[in-house]
Every structure is written in C-alpha cells, then in structure tokens.
Design an enzyme around this catalytic site. Structure first.
Site: not given
Ligand code: 5GP
Ligand code: ZN
Length: 118
Positions: A2, A95
């Site tokens: 991932c 996260h």
């Molecule tokens: P979720 O919607 O799963 O709670 O949040 C995923 C978060 O990961 C989003 O706020 C998105 O901007 C962040 N994100 C996705 N891909 C990357 C990445 O490659 N690097 C960083 N620093 N953040 C990421």
């Molecule tokens: Zn992972």
C-alpha cells in the site's frame, strides 16, 4: 504494497514531522487546513476497527508529542480517522488526520438523517 507502507519504506517521499520505531507522522499531500498531518503505524493495519488497544495506547503519546512539536497543543486541533467505506477512508492503511492552525468549522453532514430511534 500500500501507498503508506511505501512511504514507511522510503519508496515514496514524504515530508516527515516525527518518527519512532512504531509510528510515522508526515504532512498530508492535499492539505485541508493550514496544518494537516497524518499519523500512521509503521505496521500495516487496515483501519481503526482492526487496531489493538495496545497499539492505540502507544499511539496516543506519539500524537500528543506531534501536537507539541507543531505548536498545536495550546490552541487545539482536530483528530480524525475515517474508518472503512462509509467513513470515507480512501487509503487502506490506518491513519489519523491532525488538522489545525486555524479555528476549524464543524459542518453538519449533508447526508445526516438521524434514525428515528436516536
Ligand atoms: P482518507 O480519505 O483515507 O482518510 O485520507 C487519505 C489522505 O491521504 C488524504 O488526505 C490524502 O490527501 C492523503 N494522501 C494520499 N496519498 C498521499 C501521498 O502519497 N502522500 C501524502 N503525504 N499524503 C497522501
Ligand atoms: Zn500499508
């Protein structure tokens, strides 16, 4: 593997804030607030529903340390984890979002239709 596991391994670059043996904190790539950080366990755990109490007990002081380091502890911050499909989780590696640096609004969710029993 991932995307966040790749960040842990250094295969994808990230703007790191704090790291220890178990956890990593880095800046979100698409910030939704003046300060928008992500805290992850280095171990691949898919979502909050799967994490152990022991892991969360260790993560708590790590998050508090990040807040101090980023000077969010005094004025406050928001801590969010999106869990699974209905929670809007896009990355399937546990996260916590730390959002701060301004007085955040608290929106009602458009799709909030409380059940009659509530
Ligand atoms: P979720 O919607 O799963 O709670 O949040 C995923 C978060 O990961 C989003 O706020 C998105 O901007 C962040 N994100 C996705 N891909 C990357 C990445 O490659 N690097 C960083 N620093 N953040 C990421
Ligand atoms: Zn992972």
């Amino acid at each position: 593997m991932c995307i966040f596991c790749q960040i842990v391994k250094g295969e994808i670059p990230s703007n790191k804030v704090l790291e220890d043996d178990d956890f990593l904190c880095f800046h979100d790539i698409n910030p939704a607030a003046p300060v928008h950080l992500l805290v992850i366990p280095k171990e691949h755990i898919e979502k909050f529903q799967d994490v152990s109490g022991e892991m969360m007990a260790k993560m708590t002081p790590f998050i508090q340390k990040v807040a101090q380091l980023m000077e969010l502890d005094e004025n406050g911050y928001r801590l969010i984890t999106n869990n699974g499909r209905d929670g809007g989780q896009e990355v399937g590696h546990l996260h916590f979002h730390i959002l701060g640096g301004t007085r955040l609004a608290w929106h009602r969710f458009d799709d909030a239709h409380p059940k009659e029993s509530l």
